[in-house]
Scaffold this active site. Structure first.
Site, PDB file in Angstrom:
ATOM      1  N   ASP A   1       0.820  -1.206   0.000  1.00  0.00           N
ATOM      2  CA  ASP A   1       0.000   0.000   0.000  1.00  0.00           C
ATOM      3  C   ASP A   1       0.856   1.258   0.000  1.00  0.00           C
ATOM      4  O   ASP A   1       1.979   1.273   0.506  1.00  0.00           O
ATOM      5  CB  ASP A   1      -0.913   0.024   1.223  1.00  0.00           C
ATOM      6  CG  ASP A   1      -1.957  -1.087   1.196  1.00  0.00           C
ATOM      7  OD1 ASP A   1      -2.266  -1.578   0.096  1.00  0.00           O
ATOM      8  OD2 ASP A   1      -2.450  -1.447   2.276  1.00  0.00           O
ATOM      9  N   ARG A   2       0.302   2.306  -0.549  1.00  0.00           N
ATOM     10  CA  ARG A   2       1.000   3.596  -0.638  1.00  0.00           C
ATOM     11  C   ARG A   2       1.558   4.032   0.716  1.00  0.00           C
ATOM     12  O   ARG A   2       2.682   4.516   0.811  1.00  0.00           O
ATOM     13  CB  ARG A   2       0.031   4.653  -1.170  1.00  0.00           C
ATOM     14  CG  ARG A   2       0.615   6.047  -1.296  1.00  0.00           C
ATOM     15  CD  ARG A   2      -0.416   6.999  -1.874  1.00  0.00           C
ATOM     16  NE  ARG A   2       0.217   8.248  -2.296  1.00  0.00           N
ATOM     17  CZ  ARG A   2      -0.316   9.075  -3.190  1.00  0.00           C
ATOM     18  NH1 ARG A   2      -1.477   8.790  -3.738  1.00  0.00           N
ATOM     19  NH2 ARG A   2       0.300  10.186  -3.529  1.00  0.00           N
TER      20      ARG A   2
END
Length: 284
Positions: free
Chosen positions: A130-131
């Site tokens: 995830d970012r």
């Protein structure tokens, strides 16, 4: 990390951010403002008293677009003719996103970093994180290598560190609950459903305080948002996870270690990177 906020009533920027970004200190918010990380309706804003109207869209980014910190070189943990492993910082996309076409991403930065004049480098993401998660991210130098790694991906060992709210009881356990993605709100639902897929997460307490716990998490499966959704379902959401918990300065999730079998051999490859200071600061 990026937070997208909608203004409900007329106000000014600083009071709005202070209410919306609970858990953030005023100094952190001011740093984001000064650093050009706040956008209102797509326009960069640095004044704390900027007027907001109901319906305005406010974007709080990890770094300003085009900032040198994002464009700086990525830390390479391992590289050979087939594979490249990096330490991805929190706030950086793994690959390009349809919703964030202008945002920097690790694939593009690494490709530019490794390419030389008249010798462009091509890379394929083996997996994604995830970012707002930091840590180990793996790329292949050809589609064939990527597919070879994925053929044995079920044997890969994926270890994370997570800082969560509260203290899980018991201190260690397994979450065996299926997950399904709601495409409208882009969030995982936990529990039985015809469209749900099996998801298994193992966790062990490393350290704890009265309010927060550092967990070591092992993934048996690798569903999207698996750790975040499972721990929130358990009642102990990851610190700084706006989607499944409460927004914060950064999300308390770090991809600590990845172990795979190297294509064409039976030899294991292990990539590991310690948690960064801003992650550990969440626990302290």
């Amino acid at each position: 990390m990026s937070d997208r906020l909608t203004v409900k009533a007329n106000t000014t920027l600083m009071p709005f951010l202070a209410i919306q970004l609970q858990g953030w200190s005023r100094s952190t918010i001011k740093q984001r403002l000064k650093g050009g990380c706040i956008r209102v309706n797509g326009e960069q804003v640095t004044r704390h008293d900027h007027d907001l109207q109901a319906g305005d869209q406010v974007l709080v980014e990890a770094t300003a677009r085009g900032a040198s910190s994002v464009r700086s070189q990525l830390s390479i943990l391992y590289r050979d003719q087939d594979l490249v492993a990096i330490n991805k910082p929190a706030g950086l996309l793994s690959v390009a996103s349809p919703k964030s076409k202008e945002s920097p991403h690790a694939l593009g930065i690494l490709r530019d970093q490794l390419s030389r004049r008249n010798q462009p480098v091509r890379l394929w993401p083996v997996h994604r994180i995830d970012r707002d998660t930091s840590g180990v991210l793996l790329f292949a130098t050809s589609r064939e290598v990527r597919e070879a790694v994925m053929e044995r991906w079920k044997d890969a060992e994926k270890t994370y560190l997570a800082i969560v709210e509260g203290c899980p009881e018991p201190a260690a356990g397994t979450i065996d609950e299926p997950l399904r993605l709601d495409p409208v709100i882009y969030q995982m639902h936990v529990g039985s459903h015809p469209d749900a897929k099996r998801a298994v997460t193992h966790f062990t307490t490393e350290r704890s305080t009265a309010r927060r716990t550092l967990l070591r998490v092992e993934l048996e499966t690798g569903r999207q948002h698996q750790i975040r959704a499972h721990l929130a379902w358990l009642g102990h959401p990851v610190i700084g996870d706006q989607r499944y918990g409460t927004a914060g300065a950064r999300m308390g999730l770090h991809a600590l270690r990845l172990r795979i079998i190297k294509p064409g051999t039976n030899k294991p490859l292990v990539f590991e990177t310690p948690a960064p200071a801003d992650f550990l600061a969440l626990f302290r």
